[in-house]
Design a protein around this motif. Structure first.
Motif, short mmCIF file in Angstrom:
data_model
loop_
_atom_site.label_atom_id
_atom_site.label_comp_id
_atom_site.label_asym_id
_atom_site.label_seq_id
_atom_site.Cartn_x
_atom_site.Cartn_y
_atom_site.Cartn_z
N THR A 176 -37.51 -34.61 32.51
CA THR A 176 -38.79 -34.71 33.06
C THR A 176 -39.38 -36.23 32.86
OG1 THR A 176 -39.23 -32.21 32.56
CG2 THR A 176 -41.11 -33.71 32.96
N ILE A 177 -40.13 -36.50 33.87
CA ILE A 177 -41.01 -37.93 33.82
C ILE A 177 -42.15 -37.50 33.98
CG2 ILE A 177 -41.12 -40.18 34.82
CD1 ILE A 177 -37.94 -40.12 35.56
N LYS A 178 -43.25 -38.36 33.26
CA LYS A 178 -44.56 -38.21 33.51
C LYS A 178 -45.11 -39.67 33.96
CE LYS A 178 -47.61 -37.43 30.19
NZ LYS A 178 -48.48 -36.76 29.24
N TRP A 179 -45.73 -39.67 34.82
CA TRP A 179 -46.34 -40.87 35.29
C TRP A 179 -48.07 -40.75 35.09
CZ3 TRP A 179 -42.70 -39.44 39.03
CH2 TRP A 179 -41.44 -40.14 39.14
N ASN A 180 -48.62 -41.87 34.31
CA ASN A 180 -50.31 -41.98 34.24
C ASN A 180 -50.23 -43.11 35.34
OD1 ASN A 180 -49.58 -40.10 32.05
ND2 ASN A 180 -50.91 -41.34 30.61
N PHE A 181 -51.39 -42.59 36.26
CA PHE A 181 -51.97 -43.37 36.90
C PHE A 181 -53.52 -43.59 36.94
CE2 PHE A 181 -48.68 -41.34 39.63
CZ PHE A 181 -47.88 -42.42 40.02
N LEU A 182 -53.73 -44.92 37.08
CA LEU A 182 -55.45 -45.19 36.65
C LEU A 182 -55.93 -45.27 38.02
CD1 LEU A 182 -57.00 -46.11 34.48
CD2 LEU A 182 -56.56 -48.49 35.00
N PHE A 183 -57.04 -44.53 37.91
CA PHE A 183 -58.05 -44.57 39.28
C PHE A 183 -59.55 -45.08 38.70
CE2 PHE A 183 -54.98 -41.02 40.74
CZ PHE A 183 -54.12 -41.95 41.63
N ASP A 184 -59.96 -46.18 39.18
CA ASP A 184 -61.02 -46.71 38.47
C ASP A 184 -60.81 -46.77 37.11
OD1 ASP A 184 -62.22 -46.55 41.06
OD2 ASP A 184 -63.12 -44.78 40.76
N THR A 185 -61.64 -46.07 36.16
CA THR A 185 -61.36 -46.11 34.74
C THR A 185 -60.84 -44.78 34.29
OG1 THR A 185 -63.60 -45.29 34.19
CG2 THR A 185 -63.02 -47.74 34.36
N GLU A 186 -60.47 -43.89 35.10
CA GLU A 186 -59.84 -42.55 34.96
C GLU A 186 -58.45 -42.72 35.06
OE1 GLU A 186 -61.94 -40.53 33.53
OE2 GLU A 186 -63.72 -41.31 33.77
N CYS A 187 -57.81 -41.64 34.19
CA CYS A 187 -56.26 -41.46 34.45
C CYS A 187 -55.80 -40.18 34.96
CB CYS A 187 -55.65 -41.65 32.87
SG CYS A 187 -54.04 -41.95 33.04
N THR A 208 -48.80 -37.23 37.15
CA THR A 208 -47.92 -36.56 37.85
C THR A 208 -46.74 -36.52 37.35
OG1 THR A 208 -49.15 -37.96 39.73
CG2 THR A 208 -46.85 -36.98 40.31
N ILE A 209 -45.77 -35.36 37.61
CA ILE A 209 -44.93 -34.89 36.77
C ILE A 209 -43.71 -34.66 37.79
CG2 ILE A 209 -43.88 -33.32 35.14
CD1 ILE A 209 -46.46 -34.47 34.41
N TYR A 210 -42.48 -35.47 37.49
CA TYR A 210 -41.30 -35.14 38.09
C TYR A 210 -40.21 -34.37 37.14
CZ TYR A 210 -36.46 -36.76 39.46
OH TYR A 210 -35.00 -36.56 40.03
N ILE A 211 -39.89 -33.30 37.74
CA ILE A 211 -39.11 -32.39 37.20
C ILE A 211 -37.80 -31.91 37.89
CG2 ILE A 211 -38.98 -29.90 36.09
CD1 ILE A 211 -42.20 -29.79 36.94
N PRO A 212 -36.75 -32.66 37.17
CA PRO A 212 -35.37 -32.73 37.88
C PRO A 212 -34.35 -31.32 37.74
CG PRO A 212 -35.33 -34.00 36.04
CD PRO A 212 -36.68 -33.31 36.18
N GLU A 213 -33.89 -30.96 38.58
CA GLU A 213 -32.45 -29.81 38.25
C GLU A 213 -31.29 -30.54 38.56
OE1 GLU A 213 -33.38 -26.94 36.98
OE2 GLU A 213 -35.54 -26.99 37.28
N LYS A 214 -30.32 -29.78 38.57
CA LYS A 214 -28.81 -30.59 38.92
C LYS A 214 -28.93 -31.33 40.26
CE LYS A 214 -26.33 -27.38 36.30
NZ LYS A 214 -25.10 -26.53 36.19
N LYS A 215 -29.37 -30.81 41.19
CA LYS A 215 -29.21 -31.54 42.64
C LYS A 215 -30.64 -31.85 43.48
CE LYS A 215 -24.80 -29.43 43.82
NZ LYS A 215 -23.68 -28.59 44.71
#
Length: 373
Positions: free
Chosen positions: A89-100, A103-110
């Motif tokens: 699993t990958i988590k990205w933290n995005f900054l909008f103005d001063t707030e975070c 977003t989460i990427y959840i992989p399976e096999k294919k």
């Protein structure tokens, strides 16, 4: 950081084209004195060719490219941190103005699922959810939601170029931070872009809109959009749901399920089935008597039940149901003929699992954009 802020201040004076679905893009190019087909060309560059630089859009005239640069930008969210779980699993933290926002990427096999956020924080204050404890700051713009998807797709493609091939994103779920139906105006445009052939071109069966139960909004979207619907039910009676989900005091279970039936009557997505999300909280909603109540509630609703072992969050007195209690709950509903699953625990080691998203930004001033497009 200073350079990034300067660029953001400059871009705020221009129109971000990621806010536009096809119709809005057509209106924009007509205002520029161009033909309608230019809107399709621009959409194809952004969503088919993954290009966000006007000077590389070589089927647009130099004159049009300059007009676009003067009036508009294609501004992606700024990624301040990428975290990888041991389970992929990958988590990205995005900054909008001063707030975070996360977003989460959840992989399976294919294939993989992308979990996107719709708000900074959340006002619904579900007691078992970390996002609810943050309170509400604001709705995300269309560009800020679409930008999460564009970024994720291209980041995964970038991994492929580095000989680290990851499964492509095939499913999008609006189950991240915030209540999507409290940002309905923008969510309708987002869904249009996700589904449209000149947008991301996802199947309606691969897009899931999740809600804690805003009954008027569910009734409003019935017949207007057609994507898979997921309901965060989490209780089998109003007494329990009132305690863990304050929204139930305004829209109770009976009202909620009535709106779900109305939506399903006008939808063909996901084979006309709604997903019922049910978090398992020890001694709160996990008794066999609760399973019996749930079976009675859902007997006339085409549904799939997704049991979610609760993921721990800070400063909470709740505990996850034991394996035996979850299994007993599961087996009872399965014997009653329900389609039922137990959700896998994914990304909990990086606080990316269901109910754990809080948009941590303690060290964002020292972070850099790891994917500068």
């Amino acid at each position: 950081m200073f350079k990034k802020q300067c660029l953001e201040n400059k871009s705020k004076k221009k129109i971000n084209l990621l806010n536009f679905n096809l119709q809005k893009m057509i209106n924009f190019v007509l205002q520029l004195g161009e033909k309608k087909f230019r809107a399709i060309q621009i959409m194809e560059w952004i969503y088919k060719k993954n290009c966000i630089k006007f000077e590389k859009m070589n089927n647009l005239s130099n004159f049009l490219q300059e007009k676009l640069k003067k009036k508009s930008v294609i501004q992606l969210p700024y990624c301040i941190k990428e975290l990888k779980s041991t389970d992929g699993t990958i988590k990205w933290n995005f900054l909008f103005d001063t707030e975070c926002v996360e977003t989460i990427y959840i992989p399976e096999k294919k294939r993989a699922t992308l979990c996107i956020s719709s708000q900074v924080g959340c006002m619904l204050n579900c007691k078992f959810c970390a996002t609810g404890k943050l309170g509400y700051t604001r709705n995300l713009l269309v560009s800020e939601i679409i930008g999460q998807i564009w970024y994720a797709i291209n980041r995964i493609n970038q991994y492929g170029k580095q000989a680290c091939i990851l499964p492509p994103i095939k499913n999008i779920v609006m189950m991240g931070m915030g209540e999507p139906l409290l940002n309905l105006k923008n969510i309708l445009i987002v869904i249009d872009i996700i589904l449209h052939k000149y947008g991301f071109n996802f199947s309606k069966n691969k897009v899931t809109l999740s809600t804690a139960g805003l009954v008027p909004a569910i009734n409003k979207i019935a017949g207007k959009i057609d994507v898979s619907l997921a309901i965060s039910l989490h209780a089998s009676n109003d007494c329990v749901r009132n305690t863990i989900m304050p929204i139930n005091k305004r829209y109770n279970i009976k009202m909620l399920l009535s709106s779900v039936k109305n939506y399903l009557n006008k939808s063909t997505a996901n084979r006309g089935i709604v997903t019922i999300e049910y978090v398992m909280l020890l001694y709160i909603n996990d008794d066999k008597s609760h399973a019996k109540e749930l079976a009675c509630l859902l007997k006339n609703i085409p549904c799939k039940i997704n049991l979610i072992p609760w993921n721990s969050i800070k400063n909470s007195s709740y505990k996850c149901s034991s394996y035996n209690r979850i299994t007993t709950f599961f087996e009872y509903l399965k014997k009653k003929g329900f389609i039922i699953t137990i959700r896998k625990n994914r990304g909990s080691d990086i606080q990316a699992a269901c109910g754990q998203l809080i948009g941590t930004q303690n060290s964002f001033r020292k972070s850099i954009n790891i994917f500068n497009l």
